[in-house]
Design a protein around this motif. Structure first.
Motif, PDB file in Angstrom:
ATOM      1  N   ASN A 118      36.893  61.896 -10.317  1.00  0.00           N
ATOM      2  CA  ASN A 118      37.124  60.521 -10.772  1.00  0.00           C
ATOM      3  C   ASN A 118      36.042  60.051 -11.734  1.00  0.00           C
ATOM      4  OD1 ASN A 118      39.523  60.040  -9.481  1.00  0.00           O
ATOM      5  ND2 ASN A 118      38.536  59.303  -7.603  1.00  0.00           N
ATOM      6  N   SER A 166      47.549  53.912  -8.432  1.00  0.00           N
ATOM      7  CA  SER A 166      46.838  54.539  -9.540  1.00  0.00           C
ATOM      8  C   SER A 166      46.480  53.504 -10.612  1.00  0.00           C
ATOM      9  CB  SER A 166      47.685  55.655 -10.147  1.00  0.00           C
ATOM     10  OG  SER A 166      48.981  55.166 -10.413  1.00  0.00           O
ATOM     11  N   HIS A 209      41.028  52.969  -3.184  1.00  0.00           N
ATOM     12  CA  HIS A 209      42.088  53.923  -3.484  1.00  0.00           C
ATOM     13  C   HIS A 209      41.497  55.208  -4.070  1.00  0.00           C
ATOM     14  CE1 HIS A 209      45.384  55.672  -5.907  1.00  0.00           C
ATOM     15  NE2 HIS A 209      46.070  55.379  -4.808  1.00  0.00           N
ATOM     16  N   SER A 211      41.997  56.918  -6.522  1.00  0.00           N
ATOM     17  CA  SER A 211      41.796  57.055  -7.962  1.00  0.00           C
ATOM     18  C   SER A 211      40.492  56.400  -8.430  1.00  0.00           C
ATOM     19  CB  SER A 211      42.979  56.465  -8.725  1.00  0.00           C
ATOM     20  OG  SER A 211      42.979  55.066  -8.604  1.00  0.00           O
TER      21      SER A 211
END
Lengths: 322, 281
Positions: free
Chosen positions: B63, B143, B230, B232
């Protein structure tokens, strides 16, 4: 190869006085015009307006009879030389001189032959691979000149090109600029604050002060028939002596005053305050009945010395006081 | 010689600060990364092997790398384009410049509060979507969160980068631009042959600062979504934070060393690129 006609050109900045007011000039094909004046007189602004770098507030500029008022600088086909050289630091001398041709899409081989030829006439062939950082002031200005003449522009614009150079280099390059202009025959507008430069270079001189033209004429005319006291005191190696006589302003050049160390009938007696040798002659300051005068002679001047001075009537300039 | 000595005197204070708070802790971390527990029993590269196999470390690294790879080029190009526009149109004046700087002056907590208003499941955006008859979106738990983070970073750093570019542009002699115009160069030719080559040397510092600043978006992500956001937007900083809380100091140390090595290599590579470009210039 062009005639330039400027009518009623004005530049007013918001909330200030007029930077340029009613500038009128016609430059003939191949003429060398020098605009001269003290700093802040509007001479550089005028040049930048001709170049298109500055938008005039009023007036029009014609090049060969066609108006160029609406054209951006890149379409005016003029070349400019700047006081600080304004070379492209990230390019070599060769690339600098090639730039105006390159952006016009000229073929590589033609660019190379033109640049080498120009470099030869300017005696900078050995410097072509160097960047501006590795060049002296005089060399930089030669490269800038090369960049200007590598294409045949309609007009050369020069903004105090010699002001950043030392005295010796200034004289040498001044002569080269003059020869270059004669040889190429390109109409030239040259801006300077140095009256000596103006005298040496110009076909005609434009004298400016506070945004206005004071007088236009050949160097000879401006020297012998100055239109007003400002022009009179601006030209000449030594400042003109000025005094008031009723409602007239009178002036006489130091070189027009005759001096004698011994008594002469009807000549004015005066005492020298200072005297020094300038390399060619002796320069002195005297106090006389009209005020403080600058005088010159080819004999030694000493402080406190008594001298006799005389000025023929026809050498005295007179202007009505405003 | 005397000049040299007074030079050292000048840097003494900041050198002391950097040593105590950065260099010595870094050495300590370096030692810990090769050992187990607090005692300092050396176990070689075991810590590194462990974290490289760790799922959380992989996600976090992926990430972070993705975030930098997306944000930095986007930010650089956007800010350069805007600063060149401002540079070419000086009449726009300082109003525009100032307006781009406002996001920098807003405290993170206010930004986060605004985020919550905007992106909450019952927030303003979903309210608008709802009233228009669309389905609501779970902004921070999908996302989309990644792109919200990207937008927030750009929004916050754009002004700062514009100022940096403008500073680089201000070093170009205006007469050189005038000369180029008179030489017949069009706007594009001036941009690619004069303007961009001139700001090239400033690019290095802008890129490095942008990368370093990119690590700061963790604050926003953390304050909005907490310890476990999350997937993402789970960044390396989340991971380190969690390791720290769980007292996984040796993993933490190994991760930090790995990250710092990557960063140092990145900066060296960038420097080399620019040096090479510099001689070619």
């Amino acid at each position: 190869m062009a005639e330039l006609k400027i009518t009623n050109l004005c530049k007013t900045y918001e909330g200030t006085v007029d930077a340029v007011k009613d500038f009128n000039l016609e430059a003939k094909d191949g003429e060398f015009i020098v605009i001269v004046g003290p700093s802040g007189c509007g001479k550089s602004t005028t040049l930048r307006m001709i170049a298109g770098l500055e938008q005039p507030s009023a007036g029009s500029i014609l090049l060969d009879g066609t108006s160029i008022d609406h054209l951006p600088p890149q379409k005016r086909d003029m070349a400019m030389i700047f006081q600080n050289y304004a070379l492209y630091e990230n390019m070599t001398a060769f690339e600098n001189m090639a730039f105006p041709l390159k952006v016009r899409g000229v073929k590589k081989a033609e660019i190379a032959s033109k640049v080498t030829a120009v470099a030869e006439t300017l005696k900078i062939s050995e410097l072509l691979n160097r960047r501006p950082g590795a060049l002296s002031g005089g060399e930089k200005q030669r490269v800038a000149m090369g960049r200007a003449i590598v294409r045949q522009p309609k007009l050369f614009l020069m903004d105090e090109p010699l002001s950043n150079l030392d005295a010796k280099m200034r004289l040498a390059l001044r002569e080269e600029i003059r020869q270059l202009q004669r040889r190429t025959g390109v109409t030239t507008i040259y801006v300077t604050h140095d009256q000596g430069e103006a005298m040496a270079l110009a076909d005609r001189v434009v004298v400016m002060d506070q945004g206005r033209i004071r007088q236009i004429g050949t160097p000879r005319e401006l020297y012998s028939n100055p239109g007003d006291p400002f022009v009179a005191s601006f030209f000449g190696n030594l400042p003109m002596n000025l005094w008031e006589d009723g409602d007239m302003i009178c002036g006489v050049r130091p070189e027009d005053i005759s001096l004698s160390k011994s008594f002469v009938q009807d000549w004015e007696k005066a005492t020298l305050l200072t005297g020094y040798f300038n390399g060619m002659q002796w320069i002195g300051e005297v106090r006389c009945k009209e005020g403080r005068f600058t005088v010159c002679a080819d004999w030694e001047m000493k402080q406190e010395q008594t001298i006799y001075m005389h000025c023929p009537e026809d050498k005295i300039h007179r202007w009505q006081q405003k | 010689m005397r000049n040299n000595r007074s030079g050292y005197l000048f840097i003494l204070l900041s050198l002391a600060g950097v040593s105590v708070f950065l260099m010595l802790p870094y050495l300590d971390i370096l030692l810990k990364s090769f050992s187990t527990g607090n005692e300092g029993v050396s176990i070689g590269l075991d810590n590194f092997k462990q974290i490289l196999q760790n799922e959380a470390f992989r996600i976090a690294t992926k990430n972070t790398v993705r975030f930098i790879a997306v944000c930095i080029p986007l930010l650089l190009i956007l800010s350069l384009a805007i600063s060149i526009y401002i540079y070419e149109n000086p009449k726009l004046g300082s109003m525009v410049k100032t307006s781009f700087l406002i996001p920098m002056a807003i405290p993170v907590t206010s930004v986060v509060l605004m985020w919550r208003f905007l992106f909450d499941d019952n927030g303003i955006l979903n309210g608008i979507l709802c009233s228009l008859g669309f389905n609501t979106v779970s902004w921070m738990n999908g996302s989309a969160a990644f792109w919200i983070l990207v937008g927030s970073y750009i929004w916050k750093n754009l002004g700062y980068n514009i100022i940096l570019w403008l500073a680089a542009l201000a070093t170009i002699d205006p007469q050189v631009q005038s000369a180029a115009k008179l030489d017949g160069a069009s706007g594009f030719q001036r941009l690619f042959r004069i303007t961009l080559p001139s700001v090239k040397n400033g690019t290095f510092i802008v890129v490095v600062l942008a990368i370093l600043n990119s690590f700061k978006v963790f604050r926003e992500a953390y304050l909005v979504a907490g310890d476990y956001p999350h997937d993402s937007i789970y960044l390396t900083q989340h991971l380190f934070n969690n390791w720290f809380r769980e007292l996984e100091l040796n993993k933490l140390a190994a991760g930090a060393v790995l990250d710092s090595v990557i960063l140092i290599i990145l900066i060296l590579v960038l420097q080399k690129c620019w040096k090479k470009g510099g001689t070619k210039l």
